[in-house]
Design a protein around this motif. Structure first.
Motif, PDB file in Angstrom:
ATOM      1  N   ARG A  81      58.852  52.992  35.589  1.00 21.41           N
ATOM      2  CA  ARG A  81      59.596  53.372  36.795  1.00 21.41           C
ATOM      3  C   ARG A  81      58.843  52.857  38.024  1.00 21.41           C
ATOM      4  O   ARG A  81      57.633  53.042  38.139  1.00 21.41           O
ATOM      5  CB  ARG A  81      59.729  54.886  36.847  1.00 21.41           C
ATOM      6  N   GLY A  82      59.545  52.197  38.915  1.00 18.53           N
ATOM      7  CA  GLY A  82      58.906  51.642  40.102  1.00 18.53           C
ATOM      8  C   GLY A  82      58.565  50.169  39.974  1.00 18.53           C
ATOM      9  O   GLY A  82      58.142  49.554  40.957  1.00 18.53           O
ATOM     10  N   ASP A  83      58.759  49.563  38.789  1.00 16.55           N
ATOM     11  CA  ASP A  83      58.573  48.121  38.646  1.00 16.55           C
ATOM     12  C   ASP A  83      59.779  47.384  39.215  1.00 16.55           C
ATOM     13  O   ASP A  83      60.875  47.941  39.330  1.00 16.55           O
ATOM     14  CB  ASP A  83      58.402  47.737  37.172  1.00 16.55           C
ATOM     15  N   VAL A  84      59.572  46.126  39.566  1.00 16.19           N
ATOM     16  CA  VAL A  84      60.657  45.300  40.100  1.00 16.19           C
ATOM     17  C   VAL A  84      61.259  44.463  38.970  1.00 16.19           C
ATOM     18  O   VAL A  84      60.548  43.780  38.237  1.00 16.19           O
ATOM     19  CB  VAL A  84      60.160  44.391  41.236  1.00 16.19           C
ATOM     20  N   LEU A  85      62.588  44.537  38.853  1.00 10.97           N
ATOM     21  CA  LEU A  85      63.315  43.799  37.821  1.00 10.97           C
ATOM     22  C   LEU A  85      64.050  42.615  38.431  1.00 10.97           C
ATOM     23  O   LEU A  85      64.470  42.661  39.591  1.00 10.97           O
ATOM     24  CB  LEU A  85      64.329  44.717  37.125  1.00 10.97           C
ATOM     25  N   ARG A 122      75.930  36.457  34.010  1.00 13.52           N
ATOM     26  CA  ARG A 122      76.182  36.034  32.630  1.00 13.52           C
ATOM     27  C   ARG A 122      75.719  34.599  32.356  1.00 13.52           C
ATOM     28  O   ARG A 122      75.390  34.251  31.226  1.00 13.52           O
ATOM     29  CB  ARG A 122      77.684  36.105  32.329  1.00 13.52           C
ATOM     30  N   GLU A 123      75.712  33.770  33.411  1.00 15.87           N
ATOM     31  CA  GLU A 123      75.355  32.363  33.255  1.00 15.87           C
ATOM     32  C   GLU A 123      73.858  32.115  33.341  1.00 15.87           C
ATOM     33  O   GLU A 123      73.406  30.971  33.261  1.00 15.87           O
ATOM     34  CB  GLU A 123      76.077  31.533  34.327  1.00 15.87           C
ATOM     35  N   GLY A 124      73.072  33.162  33.537  1.00 14.23           N
ATOM     36  CA  GLY A 124      71.627  33.001  33.620  1.00 14.23           C
ATOM     37  C   GLY A 124      71.126  32.676  35.014  1.00 14.23           C
ATOM     38  O   GLY A 124      69.965  32.294  35.175  1.00 14.23           O
ATOM     39  N   VAL A 125      71.980  32.823  36.029  1.00  8.79           N
ATOM     40  CA  VAL A 125      71.572  32.589  37.418  1.00  8.79           C
ATOM     41  C   VAL A 125      71.015  33.880  37.985  1.00  8.79           C
ATOM     42  O   VAL A 125      71.660  34.934  37.919  1.00  8.79           O
ATOM     43  CB  VAL A 125      72.762  32.106  38.273  1.00  8.79           C
ATOM     44  N   GLU A 126      69.803  33.795  38.539  1.00  4.54           N
ATOM     45  CA  GLU A 126      69.207  34.994  39.115  1.00  4.54           C
ATOM     46  C   GLU A 126      69.893  35.332  40.434  1.00  4.54           C
ATOM     47  O   GLU A 126      69.998  34.503  41.327  1.00  4.54           O
ATOM     48  CB  GLU A 126      67.707  34.805  39.336  1.00  4.54           C
ATOM     49  N   ARG A 127      70.340  36.575  40.550  1.00  4.60           N
ATOM     50  CA  ARG A 127      71.117  37.004  41.706  1.00  4.60           C
ATOM     51  C   ARG A 127      70.393  37.977  42.623  1.00  4.60           C
ATOM     52  O   ARG A 127      70.693  38.050  43.809  1.00  4.60           O
ATOM     53  CB  ARG A 127      72.413  37.665  41.226  1.00  4.60           C
ATOM     54  N   ALA A 128      69.478  38.758  42.086  1.00  7.19           N
ATOM     55  CA  ALA A 128      68.828  39.795  42.895  1.00  7.19           C
ATOM     56  C   ALA A 128      67.544  40.244  42.224  1.00  7.19           C
ATOM     57  O   ALA A 128      67.273  39.900  41.063  1.00  7.19           O
ATOM     58  CB  ALA A 128      69.774  40.980  43.091  1.00  7.19           C
ATOM     59  N   ARG A 129      66.747  40.989  42.965  1.00  5.97           N
ATOM     60  CA  ARG A 129      65.570  41.664  42.433  1.00  5.97           C
ATOM     61  C   ARG A 129      65.529  43.064  43.017  1.00  5.97           C
ATOM     62  O   ARG A 129      65.928  43.268  44.159  1.00  5.97           O
ATOM     63  CB  ARG A 129      64.287  40.893  42.777  1.00  5.97           C
ATOM     64  N   GLY A 130      65.090  44.025  42.211  1.00  3.87           N
ATOM     65  CA  GLY A 130      65.107  45.390  42.705  1.00  3.87           C
ATOM     66  C   GLY A 130      64.165  46.312  41.962  1.00  3.87           C
ATOM     67  O   GLY A 130      63.712  46.027  40.848  1.00  3.87           O
ATOM     68  N   LEU A 131      63.886  47.438  42.596  1.00  2.00           N
ATOM     69  CA  LEU A 131      62.945  48.442  42.110  1.00  2.00           C
ATOM     70  C   LEU A 131      63.676  49.430  41.201  1.00  2.00           C
ATOM     71  O   LEU A 131      64.634  50.085  41.630  1.00  2.00           O
ATOM     72  CB  LEU A 131      62.351  49.174  43.321  1.00  2.00           C
ATOM     73  N   THR A 132      63.256  49.528  39.957  1.00  2.00           N
ATOM     74  CA  THR A 132      63.962  50.369  39.007  1.00  2.00           C
ATOM     75  C   THR A 132      63.565  51.843  39.124  1.00  2.00           C
ATOM     76  O   THR A 132      62.401  52.166  39.370  1.00  2.00           O
ATOM     77  CB  THR A 132      63.725  49.894  37.562  1.00  2.00           C
ATOM     78  N   ASP A 133      64.555  52.721  38.930  1.00  2.00           N
ATOM     79  CA  ASP A 133      64.316  54.163  38.920  1.00  2.00           C
ATOM     80  C   ASP A 133      64.051  54.697  37.515  1.00  2.00           C
ATOM     81  O   ASP A 133      63.819  55.899  37.350  1.00  2.00           O
ATOM     82  CB  ASP A 133      65.523  54.907  39.511  1.00  2.00           C
ATOM     83  N   PHE A 134      64.108  53.806  36.505  1.00  2.00           N
ATOM     84  CA  PHE A 134      63.952  54.245  35.133  1.00  2.00           C
ATOM     85  C   PHE A 134      62.951  53.365  34.382  1.00  2.00           C
ATOM     86  O   PHE A 134      62.737  52.218  34.743  1.00  2.00           O
ATOM     87  CB  PHE A 134      65.306  54.200  34.398  1.00  2.00           C
ATOM     88  N   THR A 135      62.375  53.917  33.334  1.00  2.00           N
ATOM     89  CA  THR A 135      61.534  53.123  32.451  1.00  2.00           C
ATOM     90  C   THR A 135      62.422  52.236  31.583  1.00  2.00           C
ATOM     91  O   THR A 135      63.641  52.444  31.483  1.00  2.00           O
ATOM     92  CB  THR A 135      60.686  54.013  31.541  1.00  2.00           C
ATOM     93  N   GLU A 185      71.817  55.464  38.323  1.00  2.00           N
ATOM     94  CA  GLU A 185      71.681  54.236  39.105  1.00  2.00           C
ATOM     95  C   GLU A 185      70.352  53.588  38.719  1.00  2.00           C
ATOM     96  O   GLU A 185      69.283  54.100  39.053  1.00  2.00           O
ATOM     97  CB  GLU A 185      71.718  54.530  40.607  1.00  2.00           C
ATOM     98  N   ILE A 186      70.428  52.474  37.997  1.00  2.00           N
ATOM     99  CA  ILE A 186      69.208  51.805  37.553  1.00  2.00           C
ATOM    100  C   ILE A 186      68.387  51.347  38.770  1.00  2.00           C
ATOM    101  O   ILE A 186      67.173  51.532  38.832  1.00  2.00           O
ATOM    102  CB  ILE A 186      69.535  50.586  36.662  1.00  2.00           C
ATOM    103  N   ILE A 187      69.085  50.748  39.729  1.00  2.00           N
ATOM    104  CA  ILE A 187      68.436  50.315  40.976  1.00  2.00           C
ATOM    105  C   ILE A 187      69.291  50.785  42.143  1.00  2.00           C
ATOM    106  O   ILE A 187      70.473  50.436  42.239  1.00  2.00           O
ATOM    107  CB  ILE A 187      68.273  48.778  41.027  1.00  2.00           C
ATOM    108  N   ARG A 188      68.707  51.582  43.033  1.00  2.00           N
ATOM    109  CA  ARG A 188      69.439  52.057  44.204  1.00  2.00           C
ATOM    110  C   ARG A 188      69.649  50.925  45.211  1.00  2.00           C
ATOM    111  O   ARG A 188      68.874  49.971  45.265  1.00  2.00           O
ATOM    112  CB  ARG A 188      68.688  53.216  44.863  1.00  2.00           C
ATOM    113  N   ALA A 189      70.669  51.064  46.024  1.00  2.00           N
ATOM    114  CA  ALA A 189      71.049  49.995  46.958  1.00  2.00           C
ATOM    115  C   ALA A 189      69.922  49.641  47.919  1.00  2.00           C
ATOM    116  O   ALA A 189      69.700  48.464  48.230  1.00  2.00           O
ATOM    117  CB  ALA A 189      72.304  50.409  47.735  1.00  2.00           C
ATOM    118  N   ASN A 190      69.183  50.645  48.386  1.00  2.00           N
ATOM    119  CA  ASN A 190      68.117  50.364  49.364  1.00  2.00           C
ATOM    120  C   ASN A 190      66.864  49.806  48.709  1.00  2.00           C
ATOM    121  O   ASN A 190      65.910  49.440  49.398  1.00  2.00           O
ATOM    122  CB  ASN A 190      67.781  51.611  50.176  1.00  2.00           C
TER     123      ASN A 190
END
Length: 407
Positions: free
Chosen positions: A321-325, A330-343, A369-374
């Motif tokens: 929890r707290g790591d960045v994912l 689906r095509e393997g294009v990276e779209r975002a990065r975010g801080l996870t609320d779960f292990t 919510e795996i990753i919150r909007a903020n």
């Protein structure tokens, strides 16, 4: 390769107001290649230039390689064949030599010097990131030059930053630098391998990704090549920092770059830089894990929406929890990065059992919510990829939605 972009470097003004400059120095500049001893002549030219910039009101932070190279002779190892334990031992021997060289020469120019040793965790953990930032700011307030290096005596291949280019870029982001100068043993970025006939220097560039194929090779003493320098420059650009790649073994190695007096590569800053929080989220030094999300979830990324467990098609990685994912479509294009609320284990249980309430699966109240909007940063196409899902990885590591049972 695209045609090289040119610019009149002589028209580039030196910083007109007191600013903050982060300088990264490569191992080949600091250590004699054959004797593996400090190159005092270079260090003197560097610190004399730093003193000149300081007298003009600029803050300067050095990110210095060289400790491992300087310690190789002491431990009886060869740079080309040294293993991890050899490098750790060499760093322990070389760090005092490196700092002593800076100290000795610094006294000549009335410079006070401090050392900061960092590991990957100091950047990936936000609290430690802020503590490091506070330390650097306090040293600058006291007119002390921070010399930053990766703590190679304790790091392993799994937890190390990997190269001091990216470490220096994180420092430039951290202190909101105006300029990030990478001093190396070439004039800058070329449109192809510099040894090839017709290779031309790229004097100014906004999109470094166009030159990734040309960025190959590394020095004997260094751990990074031009690729890591482009990655580091990209990190600085995203934070609104002007990055420079230049040959360092000259008189006035830093100020002559900023004043446009010599050939180098200038990497233009993003005109709409990310906030420090978003820079910390987006420009990671190590991938903890990744999610693949639905097309609908991808479309909602621009609307400041969270990533819910129902948005996840598959996931990979063992994270806390707290790591960045890293978030992929689906095509393997990276779209975002975010801080996870779960292990990772909690995420696996939730997406493998989509028909069961998350509260029942996890044993506590949650909106799933795996990753919150903020805590989510949408990538705008100007971030270089660090890592990507490994197509060769065993399928058992990737958990698809609805692909398992609780417990």
């Amino acid at each position: 390769m695209p045609a090289p972009q040119t610019a009149n470097q002589a028209s580039t003004p030196a910083p007109g107001r007191p600013g903050r400059i982060v300088v990264k120095i490569g191992s080949a500049l600091l250590a004699n290649t054959s004797r593996l001893t400090p190159r005092y002549g270079f260090i003197q030219r560097l610190l004399e230039d730093i003193a000149r910039l300081r007298s003009q009101g600029h803050d300067v932070i050095l990110c210095s390689s060289g400790a491992v190279a300087l310690g190789m002779r002491v431990v009886g190892a060869e740079p080309g064949s040294a293993g991890l334990s050899d490098k750790q031992a060499a760093a322990a021997c070389g760090m005092p030599q490196l700092l002593n060289a800076y100290k000795q020469v610094g006294y000549e120019f009335d410079l006070e010097i401090a050392q900061i040793l960092l590991t990957l965790g100091d950047f990936e953990d936000h609290r430690r990131f802020l503590n490091t930032r506070n330390t650097v700011h306090r040293l600058l307030e006291s007119r002390i030059i921070p010399i930053v290096n990766e703590n190679d005596t304790v790091t392993t291949e799994e937890i190390r930053v990997g190269d001091n280019d990216r470490l220096a870029a994180k420092i430039a982001q951290m202190v909101e630098a105006d300029h990030f100068v990478i001093l190396t043993t070439v004039d800058g970025l070329y449109d192809r391998n510099p040894s090839e006939p017709g290779a031309q220097l790229v004097e100014e560039v906004s999109d470094v990704s166009a030159y990734l194929q040309a960025a190959s090779g590394k020095t004997t003493l260094g751990t990074g090549g031009m690729l890591t320098k482009l990655q580091a420059a990209n990190m600085a650009q995203n934070a609104g920092v002007t990055a420079w790649i230049a040959h360092g073994d000259v008189d006035r190695p830093v100020s002559s770059v900023l004043s446009g007096e010599r050939r180098c590569t200038k990497c233009l800053p993003n005109p709409q830089p990310a906030s420090m929080w978003n820079s910390w989220l987006a420009d990671r030094l190590q991938m903890a894990g990744h999610l693949v999300i639905t097309d609908e979830a991808v479309a909602r990324l621009s609307g400041n929406h969270p990533i819910h467990r129902d948005d996840v098609l598959s996931m990979d990685g063992d994270y806390s929890r707290g790591d960045v994912l890293h978030i992929y479509d689906r095509e393997g294009v990276e779209r975002a990065r975010g801080l996870t609320d779960f292990t990772s284990e909690e995420t696996r249980v939730m997406i493998a059992n989509p028909d069961l309430p998350a509260d029942q699966l996890l044993g506590y109240q949650t909106h799933a919510e795996i990753i919150r909007a903020n805590n989510l940063v949408r990538l705008e196409g100007h971030h270089l990829p660090w890592d990507a899902p490994d197509d060769e990885a065993p399928q058992r590591r990737v958990v698809p939605r609805g692909g398992g049972t609780a417990g």
